[in-house]
Write a protein that holds these residues in place. Structure first.
Motif, PDB file in Angstrom:
ATOM      1  N   GLY A  26       0.842  -1.192   0.000  1.00  0.00           N
ATOM      2  CA  GLY A  26       0.000   0.000   0.000  1.00  0.00           C
ATOM      3  C   GLY A  26       0.875   1.238   0.000  1.00  0.00           C
ATOM      4  O   GLY A  26       2.022   1.207  -0.453  1.00  0.00           O
ATOM      5  N   GLY A  27       0.350   2.329   0.503  1.00  0.00           N
ATOM      6  CA  GLY A  27       1.098   3.578   0.540  1.00  0.00           C
ATOM      7  C   GLY A  27       0.315   4.630   1.282  1.00  0.00           C
ATOM      8  O   GLY A  27      -0.707   4.333   1.916  1.00  0.00           O
ATOM      9  N   PRO A  28       0.764   5.885   1.234  1.00  0.00           N
ATOM     10  CA  PRO A  28       0.049   6.956   1.938  1.00  0.00           C
ATOM     11  C   PRO A  28      -1.413   7.050   1.504  1.00  0.00           C
ATOM     12  O   PRO A  28      -1.718   7.269   0.341  1.00  0.00           O
ATOM     13  CB  PRO A  28       0.833   8.215   1.536  1.00  0.00           C
ATOM     14  CG  PRO A  28       2.197   7.714   1.192  1.00  0.00           C
ATOM     15  CD  PRO A  28       1.984   6.367   0.572  1.00  0.00           C
ATOM     16  N   GLY A  29      -2.305   6.816   2.441  1.00  0.00           N
ATOM     17  CA  GLY A  29      -3.728   6.973   2.170  1.00  0.00           C
ATOM     18  C   GLY A  29      -4.416   5.780   1.545  1.00  0.00           C
ATOM     19  O   GLY A  29      -5.619   5.845   1.271  1.00  0.00           O
ATOM     20  N   HIS A  30      -3.713   4.639   1.325  1.00  0.00           N
ATOM     21  CA  HIS A  30      -4.386   3.498   0.702  1.00  0.00           C
ATOM     22  C   HIS A  30      -3.759   2.173   1.119  1.00  0.00           C
ATOM     23  O   HIS A  30      -2.592   2.107   1.509  1.00  0.00           O
ATOM     24  CB  HIS A  30      -4.357   3.625  -0.828  1.00  0.00           C
ATOM     25  CG  HIS A  30      -2.997   3.425  -1.438  1.00  0.00           C
ATOM     26  ND1 HIS A  30      -2.063   4.438  -1.517  1.00  0.00           N
ATOM     27  CD2 HIS A  30      -2.421   2.332  -2.004  1.00  0.00           C
ATOM     28  CE1 HIS A  30      -0.972   3.987  -2.106  1.00  0.00           C
ATOM     29  NE2 HIS A  30      -1.152   2.706  -2.418  1.00  0.00           N
ATOM     30  N   GLY A  68       3.853  -2.986   6.387  1.00  0.00           N
ATOM     31  CA  GLY A  68       4.237  -3.152   4.991  1.00  0.00           C
ATOM     32  C   GLY A  68       4.038  -1.893   4.178  1.00  0.00           C
ATOM     33  O   GLY A  68       4.478  -1.823   3.031  1.00  0.00           O
ATOM     34  N   CYS A  69       3.354  -0.897   4.740  1.00  0.00           N
ATOM     35  CA  CYS A  69       3.139   0.378   4.062  1.00  0.00           C
ATOM     36  C   CYS A  69       2.830   1.436   5.118  1.00  0.00           C
ATOM     37  O   CYS A  69       2.398   1.103   6.226  1.00  0.00           O
ATOM     38  CB  CYS A  69       1.994   0.278   3.056  1.00  0.00           C
ATOM     39  SG  CYS A  69       0.436  -0.322   3.764  1.00  0.00           S
ATOM     40  N   TYR A  70       3.056   2.684   4.761  1.00  0.00           N
ATOM     41  CA  TYR A  70       2.809   3.775   5.697  1.00  0.00           C
ATOM     42  C   TYR A  70       1.556   4.505   5.263  1.00  0.00           C
ATOM     43  O   TYR A  70       1.590   5.466   4.488  1.00  0.00           O
ATOM     44  CB  TYR A  70       4.013   4.713   5.745  1.00  0.00           C
ATOM     45  CG  TYR A  70       3.898   5.798   6.796  1.00  0.00           C
ATOM     46  CD1 TYR A  70       3.531   5.478   8.101  1.00  0.00           C
ATOM     47  CD2 TYR A  70       4.141   7.131   6.484  1.00  0.00           C
ATOM     48  CE1 TYR A  70       3.408   6.462   9.072  1.00  0.00           C
ATOM     49  CE2 TYR A  70       4.029   8.126   7.450  1.00  0.00           C
ATOM     50  CZ  TYR A  70       3.662   7.774   8.739  1.00  0.00           C
ATOM     51  OH  TYR A  70       3.541   8.749   9.703  1.00  0.00           O
ATOM     52  N   VAL A  71       0.407   4.061   5.761  1.00  0.00           N
ATOM     53  CA  VAL A  71      -0.885   4.612   5.351  1.00  0.00           C
ATOM     54  C   VAL A  71      -1.046   6.057   5.800  1.00  0.00           C
ATOM     55  O   VAL A  71      -1.692   6.871   5.127  1.00  0.00           O
ATOM     56  CB  VAL A  71      -2.034   3.744   5.917  1.00  0.00           C
ATOM     57  CG1 VAL A  71      -3.388   4.274   5.454  1.00  0.00           C
ATOM     58  CG2 VAL A  71      -1.872   2.301   5.480  1.00  0.00           C
ATOM     59  N   LEU A  72      -0.457   6.407   6.940  1.00  0.00           N
ATOM     60  CA  LEU A  72      -0.633   7.746   7.499  1.00  0.00           C
ATOM     61  C   LEU A  72       0.309   8.774   6.889  1.00  0.00           C
ATOM     62  O   LEU A  72       0.555   9.823   7.475  1.00  0.00           O
ATOM     63  CB  LEU A  72      -0.435   7.699   9.018  1.00  0.00           C
ATOM     64  CG  LEU A  72      -1.442   6.835   9.786  1.00  0.00           C
ATOM     65  CD1 LEU A  72      -1.092   6.792  11.264  1.00  0.00           C
ATOM     66  CD2 LEU A  72      -2.856   7.359   9.594  1.00  0.00           C
TER      67      LEU A  72
END
Length: 324
Positions: free
Chosen positions: A207-211, A256-260
């Motif tokens: 994932g990634g920022p915001g998703h 695994g991802c930085y959503v924030l």
């Protein structure tokens, strides 16, 4: 005809067996006394119904207060222990509660505001408490691992070996559905302790920022969770497997991802929390290199094996496989 007998704006009394000519009972007549007795009987019946309902309400309120007090005493005795304590396997007994699948079907939601929903919530919480009885019980932690994560097949081998409450579930990112994941969670929880619910969950995916890239063609963003019914239903149904007896909010870690990484990530987490109500849940997605990230890793993984896996995650060398 007497004009006073039929004045405009008035309707004649109903024709009954005791009043066949539709005459108006006059004070002092036999019919007047009969009508008065009937009215008093109706008033008395209504008063008794109101009193019965009020006494029933008082009994229900009192029983809920007693349940809350009993649970508070039991919680202080049963859950003051280390999360790393092992959980001995408990054999099935005829007194265990019904299957967790049956519990999900009858689960009510408090936000609808119905009295029946309150009762269902109380009943399911009592059944979960019965399933979690005993000082040997350690609340389960679910680990969802996407096959899209590089070297994901090795992740179940690097979890903490001293914590049998961690339940790893490796799912196929390309072909799995939301129903497949929910069915596997239910099956694993039933095998762990029938009727138990998870207190902690780790979602390990890309994932990634915001998703969140949860499944193929299923990217969880604030806008898509709001518009796509199957995605919003997944989070609602997932909440049914969360604990009702946890004194703190149930915790879901994203790894695994930085959503924030941007404001949309905050909006996404808030949207998911709203979908999962009335269950209490908190979302966390810390950076792995931060102190909070290290604490998250150590909650689920053997930290030394995790660092070794991380160094070999994008390598074609076989040292890690030989090490295992």
């Amino acid at each position: 005809m007497n004009p006073a007998a039929k004045s405009p704006g008035t309707s004649p009394p109903p024709r009954t067996a005791l009043n066949p000519f539709n005459t108006v009972p006059r004070p002092g007549s036999a019919f007047w006394g009969f009508e008065q007795r009937k009215r008093r009987v109706r008033e008395q019946d209504s008063a008794e119904v109101i009193q019965r309902n009020f006494r029933k309400h008082l009994r229900m309120v009192g029983s809920r207060r007693m349940k809350a007090q009993t649970f508070a005493e039991r919680r202080s005795k049963s859950f003051n222990r280390s999360w790393s304590d092992p959980t001995p396997v408990k054999p099935d007994s005829p007194h265990e509660p019904r299957d967790s699948g049956d519990l999900q079907a009858s689960c009510g939601t408090l936000d609808e505001g119905g009295l029946d929903d309150n009762i269902d919530w109380e009943e399911e919480r009592e059944m979960e408490k019965l399933a979690c009885e005993g000082d040997d019980f350690v609340p389960p932690k679910i680990m969802l691992i996407s096959s899209k994560v590089p070297k994901a097949e090795y992740v179940p081998t690097i979890i903490r070996r001293d914590d049998p409450s961690i339940i790893p579930i490796l799912y196929d990112h390309e072909h799995a559905t939301f129903d497949d994941i929910l069915e596997e969670i239910e099956k694993k929880l039933t095998a762990y302790r029938r009727g138990s619910k998870f207190w902690r969950m780790l979602i390990f995916c890309q994932g990634g920022p915001g998703h969140l890239y949860f499944l193929k063609n299923k990217v969880a963003t604030f806008a898509k969770v709001e518009k796509e019914e199957d995605m919003s239903q997944f989070w609602r149904r997932l909440s049914r497997f969360m604990s009702k007896v946890n004194p703190e909010p149930n915790l879901i870690h994203i790894m695994g991802c930085y959503v924030l990484g941007n404001p949309n990530g905050v909006k996404l987490f808030q949207k998911l929390k709203n979908l999962m109500r009335p269950y209490s849940v908190e979302f966390e997605s810390p950076l792995e290199l931060s102190a909070q990230g290290k604490e998250m890793i150590e909650m689920y993984f053997d930290f030394r094996l995790y660092r070794l896996w991380k160094t070999r995650q994008h390598s074609k060398l076989l040292e890690y496989e030989e090490f295992l």
